[in-house]
Design an enzyme around this catalytic site. Structure first.
Site, PDB file in Angstrom:
ATOM      1  N   PRO A  49      -0.645   1.056   6.320  1.00  0.00           N
ATOM      2  CA  PRO A  49       0.645   1.014   5.955  1.00  0.00           C
ATOM      3  C   PRO A  49       1.138   2.117   5.072  1.00  0.00           C
ATOM      4  O   PRO A  49       2.133   2.447   4.884  1.00  0.00           O
ATOM      5  CB  PRO A  49       0.825  -0.547   5.299  1.00  0.00           C
ATOM      6  CG  PRO A  49      -0.487  -1.002   5.848  1.00  0.00           C
ATOM      7  CD  PRO A  49      -1.695  -0.259   5.906  1.00  0.00           C
ATOM      8  N   GLU A  60       0.872  -1.207  -0.053  1.00  0.00           N
ATOM      9  CA  GLU A  60       0.051   0.063   0.006  1.00  0.00           C
ATOM     10  C   GLU A  60       0.852   1.317   0.004  1.00  0.00           C
ATOM     11  O   GLU A  60       0.576   2.337  -0.498  1.00  0.00           O
ATOM     12  CB  GLU A  60      -0.874   0.191   1.203  1.00  0.00           C
ATOM     13  CG  GLU A  60      -2.167  -1.026   0.836  1.00  0.00           C
ATOM     14  CD  GLU A  60      -1.699  -2.512   1.251  1.00  0.00           C
ATOM     15  OE1 GLU A  60      -0.633  -2.659   1.804  1.00  0.00           O
ATOM     16  OE2 GLU A  60      -2.509  -3.331   1.133  1.00  0.00           O
ATOM     17  N   GLN A 113      -7.196  -1.447  -1.298  1.00  0.00           N
ATOM     18  CA  GLN A 113      -8.244  -2.677  -1.265  1.00  0.00           C
ATOM     19  C   GLN A 113      -9.412  -2.304  -0.067  1.00  0.00           C
ATOM     20  O   GLN A 113     -10.412  -2.527  -0.320  1.00  0.00           O
ATOM     21  CB  GLN A 113      -7.476  -4.138  -1.403  1.00  0.00           C
ATOM     22  CG  GLN A 113      -8.847  -4.997  -1.969  1.00  0.00           C
ATOM     23  CD  GLN A 113      -7.892  -5.828  -2.264  1.00  0.00           C
ATOM     24  OE1 GLN A 113      -7.596  -6.894  -1.527  1.00  0.00           O
ATOM     25  NE2 GLN A 113      -7.667  -6.148  -3.722  1.00  0.00           N
ATOM     26  N   ASP A 135     -10.090  -0.358   3.875  1.00  0.00           N
ATOM     27  CA  ASP A 135      -9.610   0.697   4.874  1.00  0.00           C
ATOM     28  C   ASP A 135      -8.621   0.034   5.883  1.00  0.00           C
ATOM     29  O   ASP A 135      -7.608   1.136   6.060  1.00  0.00           O
ATOM     30  CB  ASP A 135     -11.006   0.864   5.901  1.00  0.00           C
ATOM     31  CG  ASP A 135     -11.744  -0.648   5.951  1.00  0.00           C
ATOM     32  OD1 ASP A 135     -11.246  -1.385   6.757  1.00  0.00           O
ATOM     33  OD2 ASP A 135     -12.771  -0.602   5.375  1.00  0.00           O
ATOM     34  N   HIS A 188     -10.999  -5.099   7.979  1.00  0.00           N
ATOM     35  CA  HIS A 188     -11.895  -4.694   6.747  1.00  0.00           C
ATOM     36  C   HIS A 188     -13.156  -4.121   7.193  1.00  0.00           C
ATOM     37  O   HIS A 188     -13.871  -4.099   6.369  1.00  0.00           O
ATOM     38  CB  HIS A 188     -12.056  -6.248   6.262  1.00  0.00           C
ATOM     39  CG  HIS A 188     -11.092  -6.987   5.550  1.00  0.00           C
ATOM     40  ND1 HIS A 188     -10.224  -7.666   6.393  1.00  0.00           N
ATOM     41  CD2 HIS A 188     -10.730  -7.119   4.401  1.00  0.00           C
ATOM     42  CE1 HIS A 188      -9.320  -8.225   5.799  1.00  0.00           C
ATOM     43  NE2 HIS A 188      -9.448  -7.969   4.309  1.00  0.00           N
TER      44      HIS A 188
END
Lengths: 339, 114
Positions: free
Chosen positions: A104, A75, A97, A99, A144
Site C-alpha cells: 500500500p 502505510e 510492520q 513486508d 507476512h
C-alpha cells in the site's frame, strides 16, 4: 534454539555481549536517536507497545513520544509523512510492520521517496531508512512472508540492504540511517531470535560491499538475510562429503557488490545463488548475470539458482517446502560440480 | 509430547434445550478413550442420547454424578490430551522458528574431480 554453526568471523572477543537480532537493532536505534536529534522513529505499534517483535522496546519511554511515536494503520501515510519530514530536515526511520504491507505504500516509496532527490536536483534529499520486517520462516499468515528486494532494487534512487546476523544488523542500520539516501532495510524475521555473542561496532565496510562468512574453494553460495544461515548449514553438511563451500553474504542488494562476487567466483569457479523470493525476475537473476559478465572464462558451470517458487507465498504449514531446503541447495551444488 | 487438560461442556443437544440429565457414564476417570467413543448417555426432554467423545485422551474428571441435571454449557468431563509442543508465539502473528539440533539432509555430494 540450538546454534550449530558459528560464523567463521565471529570474534572471541571480551567486548562481546550476547544479543538477539531484535536487541541488536534496538541498540542501534538507541545510538541513532542519541547521536542525532533529527532522527525520528515511527510506525504502527512502535511506540507504546515497543513493536510487534519488541524491536523498538523501551525507545518511546527513553526518548519521548515526540521522537518515537505510533501512527495510524495506514502505510501510505507513514511513508508520505516520512517524505514531508525529510523535506523539513528530519531523518525519519519509519517501520512498516510487515513486508506484505509495504505494497500500500509503494506509491510513496517509488514515486516520492526514491525520486525526490533527483527531482529537486539535490535540494530535497530523502535520508529515510524504511525498516521492513521481511522474508518468511515464521509460519505467519498471508502478507507476512514476502520478499520484496527485487522490486525495491529495481527502483532507481533506493538502496536496499538485508542483514543476516545481530552484529551485521547493528552496523548496517547505523550505516543506513546515517546515509543521506533512502534505504530499505529488510529485517529477516526468521533470524530475530538469533542470539549470539556480538561485538557492537561502528560500520567499517563501505555501503555496497559483501562479505565472506565462510571461505571455501569448490563453489560459492550467495545469499542474504535468513538464507545466509541456511547456506552455512549446507556448507557444514557439504564439508562432511569433502566439498568445501564458500558462503558470501551479499547483504547490500542495491548497490550489489559485483567486484566481491567476481573475486569469490573467480577463485571457486562455481556459484549457487539462494533466495526466498520467487524465481522469475528475482534478484538471483541479477546476481547470476553479474557473475557471468565478470567470470565468464573462469566459470566451470552455469550459475545455479535455488529460490522460492513462482506462486503466491504459501500458508504456514507449506513454508518449509517453499523456502529453499538444504537438499535443494545441495542438489544445485551437485549440478555445478558435475557440469 | 506434552499433555493439556481440556474440559468439554454439555452441548445444546438440539432446538434450544437448556439442560440434560446424566443417565449413565460409559467411561471412568483414568480411562483412555478414542475420539467418537461413547462418553455418556444423557436424557433430555426429547430423548435419551449417547454423546460421543469429542477428543481422544485420558479422562481426568467427571463433573456430574449419574441422575444429576446439568445445564447446557456447564462442564461435563475433563480430558488430558496430548498436544504437540509448539514453538512460542512470535508476536502478534507467527511462531518463533525452531531448529533441528542436526540439520537433516538426504542429498550427498561427490567432490569435484577437476
Amino acid at each position: 534454539m540450538t546454534e550449530l554453526i558459528e560464523h567463521t568471523d565471529a570474534p572471541a572477543d571480551s567486548r562481546a555481549v550476547e544479543l538477539s537480532m531484535q536487541q541488536a537493532i534496538n541498540r542501534a536505534l538507541r545510538v541513532l536517536l542519541e547521536e542525532d536529534p533529527d532522527v525520528l522513529v515511527f510506525g504502527e505499534d512502535v511506540g507504546a507497545l515497543g513493536g510487534v517483535f519488541r524491536v523498538t522496546d523501551g525507545l518511546q519511554k527513553e526518548f519521548g513520544d515526540q521522537r518515537v511515536f505510533d501512527t495510524p494503520l495506514a502505510e501510505s501515510a507513514i511513508m508520505g509523512m516520512a517524505v514531508g519530514l525529510a523535506m523539513n530536515g528530519w531523518r525519519p526511520v519509519p517501520e512498516l510492520q510487515f513486508d506484505g504491507f509495504a505494497y500500500p505504500a509503494v506509491d510513496q516509496i517509488v514515486n516520492q521517496v526514491a525520486r525526490m532527490n533527483y527531482r529537486t536536483r539535490g535540494a530535497a534529499p530523502m535520508p529515510i531508512t524504511l525498516r521492513l520486517p521481511s522474508f518468511g520462516g515464521i509460519q505467519a499468515p498471508e502478507h507476512h512472508g514476502e520478499s520484496l528486494e527485487a522490486l525495491f532494487a529495481h527502483t532507481p534512487g533506493l538502496k536496499v540492504v538485508a542483514p543476516s546476523d545481530p552484529a551485521e544488523a547493528y552496523s548496517l542500520l547505523l550505516q543506513s540511517v546515517r546515509s543521506d539516501d533512502p534505504v530499505v532495510y529488510m529485517e529477516p524475521k526468521a533470524r530475530y531470535w538469533d542470539r549470539r555473542p556480538v561485538v557492537l561496532s561502528e560500520p567499517t565496510d563501505p555501503i555496497g560491499t559483501s562479505r565472506i562468512v565462510r571461505p571455501g574453494s569448490h563453489a560459492t553460495l550467495v545469499a542474504w538475510g535468513a538464507m545466509v544461515h541456511r547456506c552455512l548449514q549446507v556448507a557444514e553438511l557439504a564439508a562432511e562429503d569433502g566439498v568445501d563451500l564458500e558462503v558470501l553474504d551479499l547483504r547490500w542488494l542495491k548497490p550489489i557488490d559485483a567486484a566481491g562476487l567476481a573475486a569469490s567466483v573467480a577463485r571457486t569457479k562455481r556459484a549457487v545463488v539462494v533466495h526466498e523470493a520467487p524465481l522469475t525476475a528475482g534478484l538471483g537473476a541479477e546476481v547470476a548475470t553479474l557473475i557471468t559478465e565478470n567470470c565468464f572464462r573462469e566459470l566451470a558451470a552455469p550459475v545455479q539458482r535455488v529460490t522460492g517458487f513462482d506462486v503466491p507465498y504459501p500458508a504456514g504449514p507449506l513454508e518449509p517446502q517453499y523456502l529453499p531446503t538444504i537438499d535443494r541447495v545441495l542438489l544445485a551444488v551437485q549440478r555445478t560440480l558435475e557440469y | 509430547m506434552a499433555e493439556e487438560n481440556i474440559t468439554f461442556t454439555l452441548p445444546d443437544l438440539g432446538e434450544g434445550l437448556v439442560e440434560a440429565t446424566v443417565l449413565e457414564w460409559q467411561v471412568a476417570v483414568g480411562d483412555t478413550i478414542g475420539r467418537n467413543d461413547p462418553l455418556v448417555e444423557v436424557e433430555t426432554t426429547k430423548s435419551a442420547v449417547v454423546i460421543p467423545s469429542p477428543k481422544a485422551g485420558r479422562v481426568v474428571e467427571l463433573h456430574a454424578e449419574e441422575e444429576q441435571v446439568v445445564p447446557v454449557g456447564d462442564p461435563l468431563v475433563t480430558f488430558a490430551v496430548e498436544v504437540e509442543e509448539r514453538a512460542p508465539q512470535a508476536g502478534i502473528v507467527g511462531r518463533v522458528p525452531t531448529e533441528d539440533a542436526k540439520p537433516q539432509r538426504r542429498v550427498r555430494l561427490r567432490p569435484p574431480t577437476n
